[in-house]
Write a protein that holds these residues in place. Structure first.
Motif, PDB file in Angstrom:
ATOM      1  N   TRP A   1       0.831  -1.197   0.000  1.00 45.88           N
ATOM      2  CA  TRP A   1       0.000   0.000   0.000  1.00 45.88           C
ATOM      3  C   TRP A   1       0.870   1.252   0.000  1.00 45.88           C
ATOM      4  CZ3 TRP A   1      -0.537   3.672   4.004  1.00 45.88           C
ATOM      5  CH2 TRP A   1      -1.496   4.653   3.758  1.00 45.88           C
ATOM      6  N   ARG A   2       1.893   1.294   0.880  1.00 43.70           N
ATOM      7  CA  ARG A   2       2.782   2.463   0.927  1.00 43.70           C
ATOM      8  C   ARG A   2       3.527   2.653  -0.386  1.00 43.70           C
ATOM      9  NH1 ARG A   2       6.917   2.741   5.319  1.00 43.70           N
ATOM     10  NH2 ARG A   2       7.443   4.589   4.113  1.00 43.70           N
ATOM     11  N   LEU A   3       4.011   1.558  -0.954  1.00 43.86           N
ATOM     12  CA  LEU A   3       4.703   1.632  -2.236  1.00 43.86           C
ATOM     13  C   LEU A   3       3.758   2.150  -3.320  1.00 43.86           C
ATOM     14  CD1 LEU A   3       7.231   1.098  -3.950  1.00 43.86           C
ATOM     15  CD2 LEU A   3       6.390  -1.241  -4.262  1.00 43.86           C
ATOM     16  N   SER A   4       2.551   1.647  -3.322  1.00 46.45           N
ATOM     17  CA  SER A   4       1.563   2.083  -4.301  1.00 46.45           C
ATOM     18  C   SER A   4       1.278   3.573  -4.179  1.00 46.45           C
ATOM     19  CB  SER A   4       0.274   1.276  -4.116  1.00 46.45           C
ATOM     20  OG  SER A   4      -0.755   1.773  -4.928  1.00 46.45           O
ATOM     21  N   MET A   5       1.102   4.042  -2.962  1.00 51.89           N
ATOM     22  CA  MET A   5       0.835   5.464  -2.745  1.00 51.89           C
ATOM     23  C   MET A   5       2.035   6.323  -3.178  1.00 51.89           C
ATOM     24  SD  MET A   5      -2.237   5.446  -1.737  1.00 51.89           S
ATOM     25  CE  MET A   5      -2.487   7.087  -1.133  1.00 51.89           C
ATOM     26  N   GLY A   6       3.232   5.884  -2.835  1.00 47.27           N
ATOM     27  CA  GLY A   6       4.430   6.623  -3.226  1.00 47.27           C
ATOM     28  C   GLY A   6       4.635   6.611  -4.731  1.00 47.27           C
ATOM     29  N   TRP A   7       4.400   5.478  -5.352  1.00 38.58           N
ATOM     30  CA  TRP A   7       4.547   5.352  -6.799  1.00 38.58           C
ATOM     31  C   TRP A   7       3.563   6.279  -7.494  1.00 38.58           C
ATOM     32  CZ3 TRP A   7       7.663   1.209  -8.945  1.00 38.58           C
ATOM     33  CH2 TRP A   7       7.692   1.171 -10.347  1.00 38.58           C
ATOM     34  N   ARG A   8       2.325   6.271  -7.020  1.00 29.55           N
ATOM     35  CA  ARG A   8       1.305   7.134  -7.628  1.00 29.55           C
ATOM     36  C   ARG A   8       1.681   8.606  -7.486  1.00 29.55           C
ATOM     37  NH1 ARG A   8      -5.106   6.511  -7.552  1.00 29.55           N
ATOM     38  NH2 ARG A   8      -5.570   8.451  -8.606  1.00 29.55           N
ATOM     39  N   ALA A   9       2.154   9.004  -6.312  1.00 35.02           N
ATOM     40  CA  ALA A   9       2.549  10.401  -6.096  1.00 35.02           C
ATOM     41  C   ALA A   9       3.703  10.783  -7.025  1.00 35.02           C
ATOM     42  CB  ALA A   9       2.935  10.620  -4.635  1.00 35.02           C
ATOM     43  N   ALA A  10       4.666   9.885  -7.196  1.00 32.94           N
ATOM     44  CA  ALA A  10       5.794  10.156  -8.094  1.00 32.94           C
ATOM     45  C   ALA A  10       5.301  10.288  -9.537  1.00 32.94           C
ATOM     46  CB  ALA A  10       6.849   9.052  -7.983  1.00 32.94           C
ATOM     47  N   MET A  11       4.386   9.430  -9.933  1.00 28.59           N
ATOM     48  CA  MET A  11       3.806   9.516 -11.281  1.00 28.59           C
ATOM     49  C   MET A  11       3.062  10.838 -11.454  1.00 28.59           C
ATOM     50  SD  MET A  11       4.136   6.746 -13.374  1.00 28.59           S
ATOM     51  CE  MET A  11       2.590   6.539 -14.233  1.00 28.59           C
ATOM     52  N   ASP A  12       2.287  11.219 -10.438  1.00 26.08           N
ATOM     53  CA  ASP A  12       1.560  12.493 -10.519  1.00 26.08           C
ATOM     54  C   ASP A  12       2.522  13.662 -10.719  1.00 26.08           C
ATOM     55  OD1 ASP A  12      -1.004  11.405 -10.304  1.00 26.08           O
ATOM     56  OD2 ASP A  12      -1.161  11.773  -8.144  1.00 26.08           O
TER      57      ASP A  12
END
Length: 154
Positions: A17-28
Motif C-alpha cells: 500500500w505504501r509503495l503504491s501510494m508513493g509510486w502514484r505520487a511520483a507519477m503524478d
C-alpha cells in the motif's frame, strides 16, 4: 527496533500500500506538467496501445484491460474528454457502448508522457535491476499472482 516497528516493516500488505501510494505520487509529479494524473495516464496509455491498430475500444474494453472499475473508467474518461485528450462516441456495433478515440492533443500528450513514465519506472525499479531486470520481472509475476486472488476480484 520496537516490536511495532518490526511488525510494520514485515507487513507485506501495508508495504505494498505504501509503495503504491508513493509510486502514484511520483507519477503524478512527473505527469502534472502535461496536465495528467497517474490515474488518467492509466487510461490514456492503454487506449493509445489499443488504438494504434485502428481500434476504437469501448469504455468496457478499457476497464477489462486495465482491471479498473467501469464507473471509475467512465469518470476518468469524462475528465479526459473535458481536457481535450479523448473523444467519446456511440458505438456503431452496440448502441449501449461508448467508443473512445484519442484526439490529436491526447495523442501528442501520451507520446510525451510515455518516455517520462519509462524513465520513472526505471528509476523506481533500480533496486531490482531496472525495468528490464530479472528481479523486476519476478516481482511483476508475483504481483500478478496476488492480483489474481479471488478476494481481490470481488
Amino acid at each position: 527496533m520496537s516490536d511495532i516497528e518490526a511488525e510494520v516493516r514485515h507487513n507485506a500488505g501495508f508495504l505494498i500500500w505504501r509503495l503504491s501510494m508513493g509510486w502514484r505520487a511520483a507519477m503524478d509529479r512527473v505527469l502534472e506538467p502535461l496536465g495528467l494524473t497517474q490515474a488518467q495516464y492509466a487510461v490514456l496509455a492503454p487506449l493509445y496501445g489499443m488504438s494504434r491498430s485502428g481500434a476504437r475500444p469501448s469504455q468496457r474494453e478499457l476497464a477489462d484491460l486495465t482491471g479498473l472499475d467501469a464507473v471509475y473508467i467512465s469518470k476518468l474518461v469524462r475528465a479526459l474528454e473535458r481536457a481535450g485528450f479523448v473523444e467519446r462516441s456511440a458505438s456503431t456495433v452496440d448502441t449501449r457502448a461508448v467508443e473512445l478515440t484519442l484526439t490529436d492533443q491526447g495523442l501528442a500528450t501520451v507520446r510525451e508522457a510515455m518516455p517520462r513514465v519509462v524513465r520513472l519506472r526505471d528509476e523506481l525499479s533500480k533496486p531490482l535491476g531496472g525495468i528490464d531486470g530479472e528481479r523486476t520481472r519476478q516481482l511483476a509475476e508475483m504481483l500478478v499472482q496476488l492480483l489474481d486472488s479471488p478476494e481481490l476480484r470481488r
